[in-house]
Design a protein around this motif. Structure first.
Motif, mmCIF file in Angstrom:
data_model
loop_
_atom_site.group_PDB
_atom_site.id
_atom_site.type_symbol
_atom_site.label_atom_id
_atom_site.label_comp_id
_atom_site.label_asym_id
_atom_site.label_seq_id
_atom_site.Cartn_x
_atom_site.Cartn_y
_atom_site.Cartn_z
ATOM 1 N N UNK A 165 53.814 -30.323 5.449
ATOM 2 C CA UNK A 165 53.437 -30.821 7.657
ATOM 3 C C UNK A 165 52.707 -30.701 7.861
ATOM 4 N N UNK A 166 51.530 -30.917 7.479
ATOM 5 C CA UNK A 166 49.827 -30.665 7.519
ATOM 6 C C UNK A 166 49.780 -31.949 7.866
ATOM 7 N N UNK A 167 48.389 -32.208 8.567
ATOM 8 C CA UNK A 167 47.429 -33.262 9.154
ATOM 9 C C UNK A 167 45.955 -33.477 8.184
ATOM 10 N N UNK A 168 45.368 -34.629 8.440
ATOM 11 C CA UNK A 168 44.499 -34.416 7.626
ATOM 12 C C UNK A 168 43.235 -33.866 7.371
ATOM 13 N N UNK A 243 52.554 -37.435 10.099
ATOM 14 C CA UNK A 243 53.714 -38.781 9.672
ATOM 15 C C UNK A 243 52.617 -40.428 9.472
ATOM 16 N N UNK A 244 52.736 -41.026 8.416
ATOM 17 C CA UNK A 244 52.368 -42.591 8.264
ATOM 18 C C UNK A 244 53.339 -42.930 8.521
ATOM 19 N N UNK A 245 52.990 -43.843 9.496
ATOM 20 C CA UNK A 245 54.414 -44.543 10.260
ATOM 21 C C UNK A 245 53.933 -45.830 10.156
ATOM 22 N N UNK A 251 51.094 -46.585 5.215
ATOM 23 C CA UNK A 251 50.741 -45.662 4.449
ATOM 24 C C UNK A 251 49.497 -45.736 2.879
ATOM 25 N N UNK A 252 49.481 -46.411 2.925
ATOM 26 C CA UNK A 252 48.521 -46.331 2.290
ATOM 27 C C UNK A 252 46.520 -45.675 3.146
ATOM 28 N N UNK A 253 46.520 -46.712 4.018
ATOM 29 C CA UNK A 253 45.479 -46.059 4.403
ATOM 30 C C UNK A 253 45.425 -44.671 4.864
#
Length: 296
Positions: A165-168, A243-245, A251-253
């Motif tokens: 549960x982390x960010x870039x 999240x990747x929504x 999701x790839x990006x």
């Protein structure tokens, strides 16, 4: 870290609490074995068994597969004594033991009555694993690390870190804290749904628990979010960071953002609004494998 160690994990893995076999019946365990075998065929690099699993949960996935890396994501040190964990690892078939990785974490104070001095408890736990016969040494474990102290410990006493549960942005900070050689394998939750409102509803349903846990909220506050971002199940800004929504290309990006920030491996957790009772989103796993084929 040697390139062969990074190669052991691959670039993309699958994180799933539904691979946790002790929570189901015999038919459920058979479904898990079938799903694990298919994930290996799809060429995902690592299968992360989520939901505070035991070594036995992971061993069942190891037995159902042939070559893929299998990891606990994350075994709570409060729920499983180190001596028992070492014995469980030793019981895994010797020919497969080398592809098992023990992911360890200190869990959260609201969930653990005996929670105290988590850093010291982890150090003691690792000491016991090192002293076991046979040992579960640093080359066979990763730590759930968010803050600087635990990240340093992940560098010194394990292969590296598996932050959840982390960010870039956190990934970039973690890479700096870990240094260039330690493994960095963050989890990224995914909702394959192009309806933005519906995707956010699915994400918030998952996020609700974690916004009650101070280790996660404190980490998010360190990253510049505010209490207002936690209201109503999570602000759009928070959801977009965590999240990747959207579709598979989205999701790839998002996955590439984590790689660009310094991740060696990204563990994708697929969330669905309706999993049909099985909790194994195999259709979505196949779709992602197609979109990410050049990373697998």
């Amino acid at each position: 870290m040697a390139s062969e160690t990074r190669g052991t994990f691959g670039r993309i893995g699958i994180w799933s609490g539904a691979l946790h076999g002790s929570r189901t019946d015999e038919a459920g365990r058979h479904a898990i074995a079938e799903a694990a075998a298919e994930l290996e065929e799809l060429r995902y690099g690592t299968l992360w068994i989520g939901g505070s699993p035991s070594v036995e949960d992971a061993a069942a996935v190891v037995a159902a597969t042939r070559a893929v890396t299998v990891a606990t994501g994350i075994l709570s040190i409060w729920d499983h004594p180190a001596e028992e964990v070492a014995a469980g690892v030793a019981a895994i078939d010797a020919s497969a033991r080398g592809r098992f990785v023990l992911g360890l974490g200190v869990s959260h104070s609201p969930m653990v009555p005996q929670y105290t001095k988590p850093y010291s408890a982890m150090v003691t736990y690792l000491d016991v694993l090192d002293a076991a016969a046979p040992p579960v040494g640093s080359g066979h474990r990763v730590l759930a690390a968010l803050g600087p102290k635990m990240l340093r410990l992940a560098t010194d006493r394990a292969l590296g870190a598996h932050p959840y549960l982390v960010t870039a942005e956190h990934t970039a900070e973690a890479r700096t804290a870990l240094g260039p050689d330690a493994l960095l394998a963050p989890e990224l939750s995914v909702v394959l749904d192009t309806d933005a409102d519906r995707a956010r509803t699915t994400a918030r349903a998952m996020l609700a628990l974690y916004l009650q846990l101070p280790n996660y909220t404190a980490n998010l506050l360190r990253l510049g979010f505010t209490e207002d971002d936690f209201a109503g199940g999570g602000s759009i800004r928070l959801l977009d960071a965590l999240f990747a929504l959207g579709d598979a290309e989205r999701v790839r990006a998002r996955t590439q953002e984590f790689f660009d920030a310094g991740a060696d491996h990204v563990a994708l957790q697929v969330l669905t609004a309706d999993e049909g009772g099985s909790g194994l989103p195999r259709t979505e796993w196949r779709e992602l494998a197609g979109a990410l084929a050049d990373e697998l």
